[in-house]
Design a protein around this motif. Structure first.
Motif, PDB file in Angstrom:
ATOM      1  N   LEU A 272       0.848  -1.336   0.006  1.00  0.00           N
ATOM      2  CA  LEU A 272      -0.104  -0.046  -0.038  1.00  0.00           C
ATOM      3  C   LEU A 272       0.805   1.303  -0.021  1.00  0.00           C
ATOM      4  N   PRO A 312     -12.189  -4.398  -6.002  1.00  0.00           N
ATOM      5  CA  PRO A 312     -11.433  -4.141  -4.835  1.00  0.00           C
ATOM      6  C   PRO A 312     -10.068  -3.203  -5.177  1.00  0.00           C
ATOM      7  N   GLU A 313      -9.509  -3.233  -6.092  1.00  0.00           N
ATOM      8  CA  GLU A 313      -8.656  -2.339  -6.628  1.00  0.00           C
ATOM      9  C   GLU A 313      -9.083  -0.959  -6.528  1.00  0.00           C
ATOM     10  N   THR A 316      -9.797   0.201  -3.058  1.00  0.00           N
ATOM     11  CA  THR A 316      -8.652   0.483  -2.242  1.00  0.00           C
ATOM     12  C   THR A 316      -7.846   1.700  -2.488  1.00  0.00           C
ATOM     13  N   LYS A 520      -7.379 -11.009  -7.252  1.00  0.00           N
ATOM     14  CA  LYS A 520      -7.345  -9.485  -6.925  1.00  0.00           C
ATOM     15  C   LYS A 520      -7.703  -9.155  -5.657  1.00  0.00           C
ATOM     16  N   GLU A 521      -8.956  -9.830  -5.269  1.00  0.00           N
ATOM     17  CA  GLU A 521      -9.841  -9.384  -3.985  1.00  0.00           C
ATOM     18  C   GLU A 521      -8.793  -9.786  -2.721  1.00  0.00           C
ATOM     19  N   CYS A 523      -5.609 -10.399  -2.883  1.00  0.00           N
ATOM     20  CA  CYS A 523      -4.604  -9.520  -2.730  1.00  0.00           C
ATOM     21  C   CYS A 523      -4.563  -8.131  -2.186  1.00  0.00           C
ATOM     22  N   SER A 524      -5.625  -7.380  -2.585  1.00  0.00           N
ATOM     23  CA  SER A 524      -5.979  -6.180  -2.048  1.00  0.00           C
ATOM     24  C   SER A 524      -6.361  -6.086  -0.575  1.00  0.00           C
ATOM     25  N   ARG A 528      -3.666  -4.328   2.299  1.00  0.00           N
ATOM     26  CA  ARG A 528      -4.288  -3.326   3.383  1.00  0.00           C
ATOM     27  C   ARG A 528      -3.917  -3.976   4.667  1.00  0.00           C
TER      28      ARG A 528
END
Length: 558
Positions: A272, A312-313, A316, A520-521, A523-524, A528
């Motif tokens: 992040l 989610p990207e 975020t 991706k979900e 991973c985000s 975080r």
């Protein structure tokens, strides 16, 4: 120009004959003659400029019909424009002839001709073209082409900056006499030279110049070119100049926000901190301290969420942007707008609660704070006055901006001995905001079943993938996609914060991402969580090590 103004006698015929005679100074005789007459020519060009700067471009051309031929010929004589004073004055004269609001094809054609001459006079490619005449002249002066060009640009920029700032220059009292059309023309002559470092002071002065006009006086081509060069990091500008650019030209602000979104969505980040660095470097969070800029960027983010179905990207990105905006707002030394100016239509007690950063509270108070947020949110959502999806979306978007509290809610469910209802409801609303009461009840039942199953396993020190297969099946079997997101969140946190989960985390997360297409979900969420553990001072090195290992494997596959 007023009817009663006296037009000075200017000997255009004599100098036009001279310009025709000289041509492009290709003979030794013509070169000597140009050099002999340069002082008188320079004086004549100054007289032209002093006359033109008080006249409308149309009137000037009507009054002096030979002026176009004369200036055009002089601009192509390397021994005339080789003298920087002559070149500078020629540019000023051309800018005076430029029509900021062309009314017919003739004026449009004249503007195009003037732009081409300006590009010829100051474009670096012209000076680097190694034309024999200009190269010989420049070398005679003791310059290389590049040195001469830089010297010339600096000599052009300084007087223009001085004039725009309303100071005295060369003994001429020009304060307050800069017309809107001249400023427009100056901005246009900058367009082909935007990326030159020596031009930066003039770019800054123009962007901060307003002159009291009721409408925009800088050309749209200039504003677009500056914005494009800034976004691609071809130029560096002070923050005040960039903010002024975005405030006075909405398309540039929109392009900057969309450029940032595209840059972030199409790049794979491992932390992040990397995301925050790119967002901060864009200057948009700092610029958003102005409420008008904040509201426009806010709308662009909303549209991006709707168009991507809340990926989610994007979520975020919005959450990180919000935190950076709040930091910039807190550090604002000048006039600071109250936060209500940025969120004017929202429930203020809910906003105040969401604005509290987790590190501002002891961890033992987090549950009560989240319970308070959940209660206020539930009262708002179930209020009969919330009659439209638009109203509901505004409430949801406010909560979603402060997603750090939602991540902590999912953690608290598994790590702390708390009553789950309030936190499950909060997560259920976040992941399924459009659900009616009956649907949300069903969401709560499904989430509660998975939660209970996970809590039964939480204290187990040895687990196998098979022990959690029921939860995975529930993700695949649930019809509502939003419920799948909620359960994925709970499962991922279980693997991170339970002893047994640590042992099977890598294998199981690979299983989730392979069977449910949630790379991706997940991973985000991991990015975080890693950021929060590092920055909230939580002593959990084992979990942090696991997170880094998981991210290293996942980001190589996403």
């Amino acid at each position: 120009m007023a009817q009663g103004t006296t037009v000075p006698k200017l000997n255009f015929e004599y100098w036009l004959d001279k310009a025709i005679e000289w041509g492009q100074a290709t003979t030794l005789e013509s070169q000597k003659d140009v050099c002999l007459h340069l002082p008188q020519l320079q004086e004549f060009l100054h007289q032209i400029y002093e006359t033109l700067k008080h006249m409308d471009s149309i009137v000037a051309i009507q009054q002096f019909p030979l002026i176009g031929q004369l200036l055009g010929r002089l601009c192509w004589n390397p021994f005339v424009i080789g003298y920087d004073e002559s070149q500078k004055t020629l540019m000023w004269c051309l800018c005076c002839l430029y029509s900021s609001e062309p009314q017919n094809p003739v004026e449009l054609k004249a503007n195009s001709w003037i732009r081409s001459l300006l590009c010829h006079l100051l474009s670096s490619s012209k000076w680097e073209s190694n034309e024999a005449e200009s190269s010989t002249f420049i070398s005679t002066l003791g310059y290389t082409s590049a040195d001469y060009y830089c010297h010339l640009v600096k000599n052009m920029v300084f007087p223009l900056v001085t004039e725009l700032r309303g100071n005295q220059f060369n003994g001429l009292n020009i304060q307050g006499r800069v017309s809107a059309s001249r400023v427009n023309a100056v901005s246009l002559f900058c367009v082909p030279l935007i990326t030159l470092p020596d031009l930066t002071p003039l770019l800054e002065t123009l962007l901060l110049y307003h002159g009291g006009a009721s409408k925009e006086i800088l050309s749209s081509e200039f504003l677009e070119a500056v914005n494009e060069a800034f976004l691609k990091k071809k130029i560096s500008l002070p923050e005040s100049a960039v903010f002024s650019l975005w405030l006075r030209h909405l398309p540039s602000l929109e392009k900057a926000a969309l450029y940032l979104l595209d840059q972030l969505v199409t790049t794979q980040f491992n932390s992040l901190e990397e995301v925050a660095c790119v967002i901060k470097d864009s200057l948009l969070p700092q610029a958003a301290s102005h409420p008008a800029i904040f509201r426009i960027v806010n709308e662009i983010f909303k549209n991006a969420l709707l168009e991507t179905d809340g990926t989610p990207e994007v979520m975020t990105i919005i959450q990180v942007f919000t935190q950076l905006f709040l930091q910039a707002h807190q550090n604002e030394n000048k006039r600071k707008f109250p936060l209500k100016a940025y969120f004017p239509y929202h429930h203020q007690p809910l906003l105040t609660a969401l604005l509290r950063r987790p590190f501002e509270l002891p961890t033992t108070h987090w549950f009560q704070h989240l319970k308070h947020i959940s209660a206020m949110l539930k009262a708002l959502v179930e209020d009969t006055n919330i009659s439209s999806l638009a109203d509901l979306f505004e409430i949801w978007f406010l909560v979603a901006r402060f997603g750090e509290w939602l991540d902590i809610a999912a953690e608290q469910l598994l790590k702390a001995a708390v009553e789950p209802d309030a936190l499950l409801w909060l997560l259920a609303f976040y992941y399924c905001p459009q659900n009616e009461n009956q649907q949300r009840t069903q969401t709560m039942v499904e989430a509660q079943a998975v939660y209970n199953h996970l809590m039964m396993l939480f204290s187990c020190t040895v687990l196998s993938v098979k022990d959690l297969e029921a939860a995975v099946h529930s993700i695949m079997d649930i019809e509502q996609r939003c419920n799948q997101h909620l359960i994925t969140h709970l499962l991922t946190n279980f693997l991170l914060f339970s002893s047994g989960g640590h042992m099977i985390a890598q294998k199981f997360i690979y299983h989730i991402t392979r069977t449910t297409d949630r790379s991706k979900e997940v991973c985000s969420l991991l990015i975080r969580t890693a950021y929060r553990i590092k920055h909230n001072g939580e002593e959990n090195q084992r979990t942090l090590k696991l997170l880094n290992e998981l991210l290293q494997k996942l980001t190589s596959k996403v």
